[in-house]
Design an enzyme around this catalytic site. Structure first.
Site, PDB file in Angstrom:
ATOM      1  N   SER A   1       0.979  -1.149  -0.171  1.00 31.21           N
ATOM      2  CA  SER A   1       0.237  -0.062  -0.186  1.00 31.21           C
ATOM      3  C   SER A   1       0.949   1.320  -0.026  1.00 31.21           C
ATOM      4  O   SER A   1       2.403   1.379   0.492  1.00 31.21           O
ATOM      5  CB  SER A   1      -1.099   0.194   1.178  1.00 31.21           C
ATOM      6  OG  SER A   1      -0.027   0.376   2.473  1.00 31.21           O
ATOM      7  N   ASP A   2       0.554   2.319  -0.238  1.00 29.02           N
ATOM      8  CA  ASP A   2       1.424   4.004  -0.189  1.00 29.02           C
ATOM      9  C   ASP A   2       0.934   3.882   0.957  1.00 29.02           C
ATOM     10  O   ASP A   2       0.276   3.430   1.984  1.00 29.02           O
ATOM     11  CB  ASP A   2       0.865   4.591  -0.703  1.00 29.02           C
ATOM     12  CG  ASP A   2       1.874   6.515  -1.512  1.00 29.02           C
ATOM     13  OD1 ASP A   2       2.877   5.873   0.157  1.00 29.02           O
ATOM     14  OD2 ASP A   2       1.492   6.516  -2.421  1.00 29.02           O
ATOM     15  N   TYR A   3       1.801   5.409   2.209  1.00 30.62           N
ATOM     16  CA  TYR A   3       1.979   5.815   3.356  1.00 30.62           C
ATOM     17  C   TYR A   3       0.510   5.641   3.955  1.00 30.62           C
ATOM     18  O   TYR A   3      -0.447   6.344   3.263  1.00 30.62           O
ATOM     19  CB  TYR A   3       3.056   6.619   3.321  1.00 30.62           C
ATOM     20  CG  TYR A   3       3.531   6.891   4.602  1.00 30.62           C
ATOM     21  CD1 TYR A   3       4.912   7.029   4.913  1.00 30.62           C
ATOM     22  CD2 TYR A   3       2.738   7.156   5.705  1.00 30.62           C
ATOM     23  CE1 TYR A   3       5.824   7.497   5.672  1.00 30.62           C
ATOM     24  CE2 TYR A   3       3.416   7.849   7.019  1.00 30.62           C
ATOM     25  CZ  TYR A   3       4.936   7.925   6.788  1.00 30.62           C
ATOM     26  OH  TYR A   3       5.215   8.139   7.971  1.00 30.62           O
ATOM     27  N   ASN A   4       0.320   4.613   4.256  1.00 22.63           N
ATOM     28  CA  ASN A   4      -1.228   5.170   5.836  1.00 22.63           C
ATOM     29  C   ASN A   4      -1.683   4.953   4.910  1.00 22.63           C
ATOM     30  O   ASN A   4      -3.778   4.984   4.714  1.00 22.63           O
ATOM     31  CB  ASN A   4      -0.904   5.939   6.042  1.00 22.63           C
ATOM     32  CG  ASN A   4      -0.679   6.061   8.052  1.00 22.63           C
ATOM     33  OD1 ASN A   4      -0.851   5.412   8.184  1.00 22.63           O
ATOM     34  ND2 ASN A   4      -0.133   7.637   8.376  1.00 22.63           N
ATOM     35  N   ALA A   5      -2.476   4.089   3.520  1.00 20.90           N
ATOM     36  CA  ALA A   5      -3.289   4.675   2.892  1.00 20.90           C
ATOM     37  C   ALA A   5      -4.338   3.756   3.354  1.00 20.90           C
ATOM     38  O   ALA A   5      -5.573   3.140   3.238  1.00 20.90           O
ATOM     39  CB  ALA A   5      -3.292   2.950   1.576  1.00 20.90           C
TER      40      ALA A   5
END
Ligand code: BGC
Length: 724
Positions: free
Chosen positions: A273-277
């Site tokens: 996932s992307d950051y904190n997605a």
């Protein structure tokens, strides 16, 4: 659209070894592998006084973390790996990641600049150098390349992209993946992570993180081809983007992550996932709780949770409650283990630091490469009356502007491992290259302030000189993530500075150092020469001076359209016809602006001129599965050797679904000596002629196709061929 099949790296041996390791793991350990944290995020809890990093170290000791990122330094990396080897039963090494976007310690030009070289092999070499440097610091996973099609210069992340075209981006994607995935033959290797899958670059109004709305057609025709290239090149991972696609954020989007990526393309690597997605699924409003966000992500096919910690907190319980089958967890963990095996981490979890001598030798070659890459990235946009190249024979030069004596901003966005002290400023580069010419410097104005206090000193410097070089543009903080702009002008008092200096009537060269295309139509009136120099990295000053004084003949071409004004945005060459014929009140136009670009995609000048002749096809009609060859002769009619980027565009004149006016189907960069010619050929077949029909099937339809060969997307000579 590519029709090739992916490169299989997951051999039976790798898979068997991964299965063997998996069979001995507890559910918590498995979910730990699917969990990644940002080492750089380290707040201290005011109540307990405990730092986030202390907690993270404890999690690592317990084998509950599969990956971390933003840790730099072999020593620290080795300490953490040791913690795992000494304290856990499964002894699964950490996969250490980092955003290595355009170099590591040696900062190369921003990706948009490298794209201007139209030389994917150059990107392969800079990516390889970056991986070599970062690997020595313990980084085995680089979060690159960024291959989002970017049509909107307001979007700050256009700087990280390869620009607006699917073919050019695809060629770079392939080279970048191959370059960044290295194996030193002595037990250390790196994985790439193409991002952001998918369509993140189409954020509405160019505002970062904004809603994305696109058709399946645009997704498949424009956005996905570069990702397909990256997958086919053997990318070991991919990063799902923050944005929604058809109403579902990417890390919970089964259509993207399973249907297309796994089923259609056969992708075997890790989806991160992307950051904190995962947290963002709640903010997007598609999950009502952390548990639901987890459930949606894992079931959609997201293997690794970047930083939210949701998987670790909830997934074991969701499995025990039967809401998520353990087989889904196992599949993800197998992929993560397989990548770690492929990288050799189990055999060699520790980083081998090169000797000082070896490191210095490598560094010297990387710096040389940085200059080569920077020179190739420069685009000459205007050169009236042969203002450039400047003479070294005594004419004096005034160097003016906020980007002249500046070592920080040429580093560009995402260069946190670079050192401004190592950057060659433009002033320094000019001083070294100027030979007998004297150099007068004045800042003139700062980057963003409206103050005109420095103007007088700048005018004085200009009065003393025969020619003026103005170093203008943007600070590095003005592009990159979360750096969208609504204006595409020069910030602060820079325009006024240009106007004041230009009024003196001396020959003016404007050098633009920016992270995006700027819309500066008025500059055409004020500057005799314009050089688009982007943010070029550590060798910026030398590279620009090489071009200004003619030690290097510029050969860069724009990978993105330059608009006249913000109102035209998004403006890109790969556009559709519309139903309105040109001309007349009710045609598709603006009442207050041209619809043409300021500079078209593919545009760039040289200190020499090229002439195109003898455009022919070896046959004028082919069957739908046939092939033809088009050829052209390009002659250098000037006085010095130069590089030309020969571009081939195609239009399907009548098709069952609307087609772009032109689409790039091939290009070739050639160096041609004065009075010499190069004969070039390009193959055209199904891959170039096919369209996606109304049933979303790839087909070649009979009819006329126009082919252009030329120096950019607005010029060129055409021929027509027929598919029967
Ligand atoms: C960016 C990614 C980056 C990640 C880790 C995110 O905010 O969108 O491109 O890889 O952070 O730094």
């Amino acid at each position: 659209m590519t029709t090739s099949s992916p490169r299989t790296w997951m051999t039976t041996e790798i898979l068997d070894q991964a299965k063997q390791i998996l069979s001995g793991m507890s559910l918590e350990e498995k979910v730990g592998q699917m969990t990644q944290y940002d080492w750089g995020y380290n707040p201290i809890n005011p109540e307990t006084g405990v730092s986030q990093r202390d907690l993270l170290v404890e999690e690592i000791r317990q084998g509950r973390v599969g990956s971390i990122f933003n840790l730099a330094g072999a020593e620290q990396a080795n300490e953490l790996q040791k913690l795992i080897q000494e304290n856990t039963v499964s002894r699964i090494p950490l996969l250490i990641g980092r955003d290595v976007i355009h170099g590591y310690k040696t900062v190369f030009p921003i990706p948009l600049a490298q794209a201007s070289a139209w030389n994917p092999d150059l990107a392969r070499r800079t990516a390889e150098a970056a991986s070599r440097e970062s690997m020595a610091d313990g980084v085995a996973w680089v979060f690159a390349p960024m291959i989002d099609i970017s049509r909107d210069p307001r979007w700050g992340r256009i700087a990280e992209s390869i620009g607006e075209d699917p073919l050019l981006t695809g060629e770079y994607a392939k080279a970048w993946v191959e370059g960044s995935q290295i194996d030193d033959g002595a037990g250390q290797a790196t994985a790439s992570c193409p991002k952001h899958y998918a369509a993140y670059g189409l954020a509405e109004a160019g505002r970062d993180y904004n809603t994305v709305d696109l058709s399946d057609r645009v997704l498949r025709e424009v956005i996905l081809p570069p990702f397909r290239e990256a997958v086919d090149a053997g990318a070991l991972s991919i990063m799902a983007s923050f944005n929604e696609v058809n109403g579902i954020p990417a890390c919970a989007n089964e259509y993207l992550l399973k249907t297309i990526l796994r089923e259609e393309w056969g992708f075997e690597g890790i989806v991160a996932s992307d950051y904190n997605a995962l947290q963002e699924l709640i903010t997007h409003g598609v999950a009502g709780s952390e548990e639901e966000a987890c459930e949606r992500s894992i079931l959609a096919g997201c293997d690794m949770d970047m930083h939210s910690g949701f998987y670790m907190r909830h997934l074991p319980k969701l499995v025990r409650e039967g809401r998520v089958p353990e087989s889904a967890v196992d599949e993800s963990v197998l992929r993560i283990l397989a990548v770690k095996i492929k990288l050799g981490l189990f055999e060699q979890p520790y980083v081998t630091v090169p000797t000082e001598e070896a490191a210095a030798e490598a560094r010297a070659s990387f710096i040389e490469l940085a200059r080569e890459a920077a020179r190739e990235s420069i685009v000459l946009l205007r050169n009236e009356g042969k203002t450039l190249p400047l003479s070294k024979q005594g004419a004096s030069v005034a160097v003016i502007g906020p980007l002249a004596d500046n070592r920080k901003d040429p580093l560009g966005c995402w260069a946190f491992d670079g050192n401004p002290e190592e950057v060659v400023s433009l002033l320094e580069g000019i001083r070294q290259a100027a030979g007998a010419a004297s150099v007068h410097y004045a800042e003139g104005c700062s980057m963003e302030s409206d103050s005109e206090e420095g103007f007088e000193a700048a005018l004085e410097a200009a009065r003393q000189a025969d020619v003026v070089v103005l170093a203008l543009g943007e600070a590095l903080e003005m592009s990159g993530e979360s750096r969208s702009r609504t204006s595409l002008g020069l910030p602060g008092a820079q325009r006024k500075l240009v106007e004041a200096v230009a009024a003196l009537g001396k020959p003016v060269t404007a050098v633009l150092l920016s992270g995006r295309p700027l819309a500066l139509p008025w500059l055409q009136e004020k500057a005799d020469a314009i050089v688009q120099a982007w943010h070029l990295g550590v060798q910026s000053g030398h590279a620009i001076a090489d071009v200004l004084f003619g030690d290097y003949n510029p050969g860069g071409r724009l990978p993105v359209t330059f608009p006249h004004n913000v109102g035209q945005v998004p403006i890109y060459y790969y556009r559709k016809k519309t139903g309105r014929p040109p001309g007349g009140v009710y045609s598709s136009y603006y009442i207050d602006s041209t619809t043409e670009p300021l500079f078209p995609f593919g545009y760039g000048l040289s200190y020499t001129q090229f002439e195109y002749s003898d455009i022919t096809a070896d046959r004028t009609s082919i069957a739908a599965d046939g092939k033809l060859t088009v050829s052209v002769t390009v002659t250098n009619i000037g006085e010095r050797v130069g590089e030309e980027v020969v571009q081939v565009y195609l239009r399907d004149e009548v098709a069952s679904v609307t087609q772009p006016l032109k689409k790039l189907i091939g290009f070739s960069k050639v160096s041609i000596g004065p009075n010499e010619s190069a004969a070039l050929t390009f193959k055209v077949g199904m891959q170039q002629l096919a369209i996606i029909d109304q049933h979303m099937k790839l087909i070649v339809e009979p009819g006329d196709f126009t082919l252009w060969i030329g120096p950019n997307s607005s010029e060129g000579q055409s021929i027509t061929v027929k598919v029967v």
